[in-house]
Design a protein around this motif. Structure first.
Motif, mmCIF file in Angstrom:
data_model
loop_
_atom_site.group_PDB
_atom_site.id
_atom_site.type_symbol
_atom_site.label_atom_id
_atom_site.label_comp_id
_atom_site.label_asym_id
_atom_site.label_seq_id
_atom_site.Cartn_x
_atom_site.Cartn_y
_atom_site.Cartn_z
ATOM 1 N N PRO A 296 -4.927 17.321 -20.509
ATOM 2 C CA PRO A 296 -5.858 17.609 -21.594
ATOM 3 C C PRO A 296 -6.219 16.374 -22.387
ATOM 4 O O PRO A 296 -7.206 16.348 -23.106
ATOM 5 C CB PRO A 296 -5.067 18.609 -22.459
ATOM 6 N N ALA A 297 -5.399 15.344 -22.249
ATOM 7 C CA ALA A 297 -5.654 14.094 -22.962
ATOM 8 C C ALA A 297 -6.355 13.104 -22.037
ATOM 9 O O ALA A 297 -6.295 13.225 -20.817
ATOM 10 C CB ALA A 297 -4.330 13.494 -23.439
ATOM 11 N N PRO A 298 -7.041 12.115 -22.596
ATOM 12 C CA PRO A 298 -7.657 11.073 -21.770
ATOM 13 C C PRO A 298 -6.603 10.347 -20.958
ATOM 14 O O PRO A 298 -5.426 10.339 -21.312
ATOM 15 C CB PRO A 298 -8.305 10.140 -22.804
ATOM 16 N N GLU A 299 -7.043 9.764 -19.865
ATOM 17 C CA GLU A 299 -6.115 8.998 -19.037
ATOM 18 C C GLU A 299 -5.424 7.933 -19.870
ATOM 19 O O GLU A 299 -6.002 7.365 -20.795
ATOM 20 C CB GLU A 299 -6.875 8.345 -17.872
ATOM 21 N N GLY A 300 -4.151 7.699 -19.568
ATOM 22 C CA GLY A 300 -3.358 6.773 -20.362
ATOM 23 C C GLY A 300 -4.010 5.414 -20.514
ATOM 24 O O GLY A 300 -4.584 4.870 -19.573
ATOM 25 N N SER A 301 -3.933 4.868 -21.714
ATOM 26 C CA SER A 301 -4.512 3.561 -21.973
ATOM 27 C C SER A 301 -3.719 2.482 -21.257
ATOM 28 O O SER A 301 -2.599 2.705 -20.795
ATOM 29 C CB SER A 301 -4.522 3.295 -23.476
ATOM 30 N N ALA A 302 -4.331 1.301 -21.180
ATOM 31 C CA ALA A 302 -3.638 0.176 -20.546
ATOM 32 C C ALA A 302 -2.342 -0.132 -21.281
ATOM 33 O O ALA A 302 -1.337 -0.503 -20.678
ATOM 34 C CB ALA A 302 -4.550 -1.045 -20.529
ATOM 35 N N CYS A 303 -2.355 0.069 -22.583
ATOM 36 C CA CYS A 303 -1.162 -0.208 -23.384
ATOM 37 C C CYS A 303 -0.043 0.782 -23.029
ATOM 38 O O CYS A 303 1.114 0.393 -22.873
ATOM 39 C CB CYS A 303 -1.503 -0.113 -24.864
ATOM 40 N N SER A 304 -0.405 2.068 -22.886
ATOM 41 C CA SER A 304 0.600 3.082 -22.547
ATOM 42 C C SER A 304 1.142 2.871 -21.136
ATOM 43 O O SER A 304 2.337 3.024 -20.886
ATOM 44 C CB SER A 304 -0.012 4.476 -22.664
ATOM 45 N N GLU A 305 0.247 2.514 -20.204
ATOM 46 C CA GLU A 305 0.680 2.238 -18.839
ATOM 47 C C GLU A 305 1.631 1.048 -18.808
ATOM 48 O O GLU A 305 2.625 1.041 -18.079
ATOM 49 C CB GLU A 305 -0.524 1.979 -17.931
ATOM 50 N N SER A 306 1.311 0.042 -19.616
ATOM 51 C CA SER A 306 2.165 -1.142 -19.682
ATOM 52 C C SER A 306 3.544 -0.783 -20.253
ATOM 53 O O SER A 306 4.572 -1.281 -19.778
ATOM 54 C CB SER A 306 1.500 -2.216 -20.543
ATOM 55 N N ALA A 307 3.558 0.105 -21.245
ATOM 56 C CA ALA A 307 4.825 0.531 -21.835
ATOM 57 C C ALA A 307 5.657 1.307 -20.810
ATOM 58 O O ALA A 307 6.884 1.138 -20.734
ATOM 59 C CB ALA A 307 4.557 1.390 -23.068
ATOM 60 N N TYR A 308 4.986 2.149 -20.032
ATOM 61 C CA TYR A 308 5.677 2.898 -18.976
ATOM 62 C C TYR A 308 6.271 1.930 -17.946
ATOM 63 O O TYR A 308 7.423 2.083 -17.525
ATOM 64 C CB TYR A 308 4.688 3.851 -18.315
ATOM 65 N N HIS A 331 14.010 8.570 -25.626
ATOM 66 C CA HIS A 331 13.281 8.270 -26.861
ATOM 67 C C HIS A 331 12.011 7.476 -26.588
ATOM 68 O O HIS A 331 10.952 7.748 -27.175
ATOM 69 C CB HIS A 331 14.184 7.504 -27.826
ATOM 70 N N GLU A 332 12.104 6.505 -25.686
ATOM 71 C CA GLU A 332 10.941 5.676 -25.380
ATOM 72 C C GLU A 332 9.843 6.487 -24.673
ATOM 73 O O GLU A 332 8.654 6.312 -24.931
ATOM 74 C CB GLU A 332 11.349 4.480 -24.509
ATOM 75 N N LEU A 333 10.253 7.369 -23.790
ATOM 76 C CA LEU A 333 9.283 8.221 -23.093
ATOM 77 C C LEU A 333 8.597 9.180 -24.061
ATOM 78 O O LEU A 333 7.385 9.412 -23.976
ATOM 79 C CB LEU A 333 9.982 9.016 -21.985
ATOM 80 N N GLU A 334 9.350 9.739 -24.987
ATOM 81 C CA GLU A 334 8.762 10.630 -25.970
ATOM 82 C C GLU A 334 7.779 9.893 -26.881
ATOM 83 O O GLU A 334 6.777 10.456 -27.308
ATOM 84 C CB GLU A 334 9.864 11.300 -26.798
#
Length: 341
Positions: A296-308, A331-334
């Motif tokens: 339901p949310a937009p595809e993960g941003s580059a920043c979120s992908e980098s964090a993953y 905690h980091e995943l949440e």
């Protein structure tokens, strides 16, 4: 070792409660007695993210394992079919983290965390990232860790059998497991890190290498990881196609992949009508699965992908004491999930 969809399975007529549609039974040969012992660790585990073991019987010539069988598919098959949005990769990882935290609290190490050992029960109403999480995300599946055939109790040492023969699946094994050193919860976190990478990359770890001996040596001695594509390309040119590693310790998925690569190199012609029919089946399967993994949310941003990406890299560092713990990873995943929804 119990496989999500083992050969020679006999299904029970007993109908367990939802989300399970059937039970499956596997007969284990006497030669695999240690596997039966390892599976027994599951008898005392009861968690929403772990497949339930209902009965375990042993005899002189065979063993019998009866487990609940979720309606759904292995995570490996889903990853092979779909590119999962970041939100669902995080939710899946959180399910596995919850399962591992519970196992570790019961002094059990799984030691074979990988997509083929994670069953995704589809059509199961669920919300949130965990039982205690305040983050509510609607989804129609839940992930369950299975196959405890390589598990040990904490402090049991590698008294699996011979200390020189590591248990688990080599491409996901930690450096200390490959060296047959003492194992801890951090060994499971390493395998989970490799699995997280696979969810993102949708490739078999070290996919350019056929020789398991080369992989084991490079992982231990030179800290090779599956995201080092440049080094993998160099090694692929120098590595032999075949080596002396005993394939009985290689996962079925690796063997299938290896055969597929061999077939591709032979450049065999395929009947066009067969190819069209196969592609149509794949498309239908993909569309059915996509219904459960819409974001339901937009595809993960580059920043979120980098964090993953940074999280799985923090799980597979060589020093076990330096890896993320399960609670830190949770905690980091949440945090990523909160900023992705």
């Amino acid at each position: 070792m119990v496989h999500p969809y083992p050969l020679g399975v006999r299904y029970s007529d007993v109908e367990p409660t939802a989300p399970f549609s059937k039970l499956f039974t596997e007969i284990i040969r006497a030669q695999a007695a240690s596997t039966l012992h390892n599976e027994s660790h599951l008898l005392n585990l009861e968690h929403r993210n772990i497949v339930r073991l209902l009965k375990l019987e042993s005899a002189a010539d065979f063993g019998l394992v009866i487990m609940e069988c979720p309606r759904g598919q292995s995570l490996q098959r889903i990853v092979d079919t779909l590119a999962l949005p970041l939100m669902h990769r995080v939710l899946i990882t959180l399910d596995v983290v919850a399962a591992l935290r519970y196992c570790h609290s019961q002094n059990v190490l799984h030691l074979d965390v990988k997509p083929t050992n994670i069953l995704v029960a589809l059509g199961t109403k669920s919300s949130g990232s965990g039982n205690s999480s305040k983050i509510k995300v609607k989804r129609s599946y839940i992930c369950k860790l299975c196959d405890f055939g390589s598990s040990i109790e904490v402090g049991e040492f590698c008294a699996w059998q011979e200390p020189t023969v590591p248990k688990g699946t080599l491409r996901y094994m930690s450096p200390e497991a490959l060296r047959s050193d003492t194992l801890t919860e951090a060994s499971d976190m390493y395998s989970l890190g490799i699995t997280m990478w696979q969810l993102q990359a949708r490739r078999l770890p070290y996919h350019t290498l056929d020789c398991n001996e080369t992989i084991a040596y490079q992982v231990v001695k030179h800290e090779l990881r599956p995201d080092n594509y440049h080094q993998l390309k160099i090694l692929a040119l120098d590595s032999p196609i075949d080596c002396d590693w005993d394939l009985t310790h290689e996962s079925t998925a690796n063997v299938i992949c290896r055969r597929a690569n061999t077939s591709a190199r032979r450049n065999l012609s395929v009947d066009p009508s067969y190819t069209v029919g196969r592609d149509l089946k794949k498309k239908r399967r993909r569309n059915r699965l996509a219904l459960h993994f819409d974001s339901p949310a937009p595809e993960g941003s580059a920043c979120s992908e980098s964090a993953y990406s940074q999280l799985y890299k923090s799980c597979w560092v060589s020093a076990p004491e330096s890896r993320l713990s399960s609670i830190q990873l949770k905690h980091e995943l949440e945090f990523i999930l909160c900023h992705s929804t």
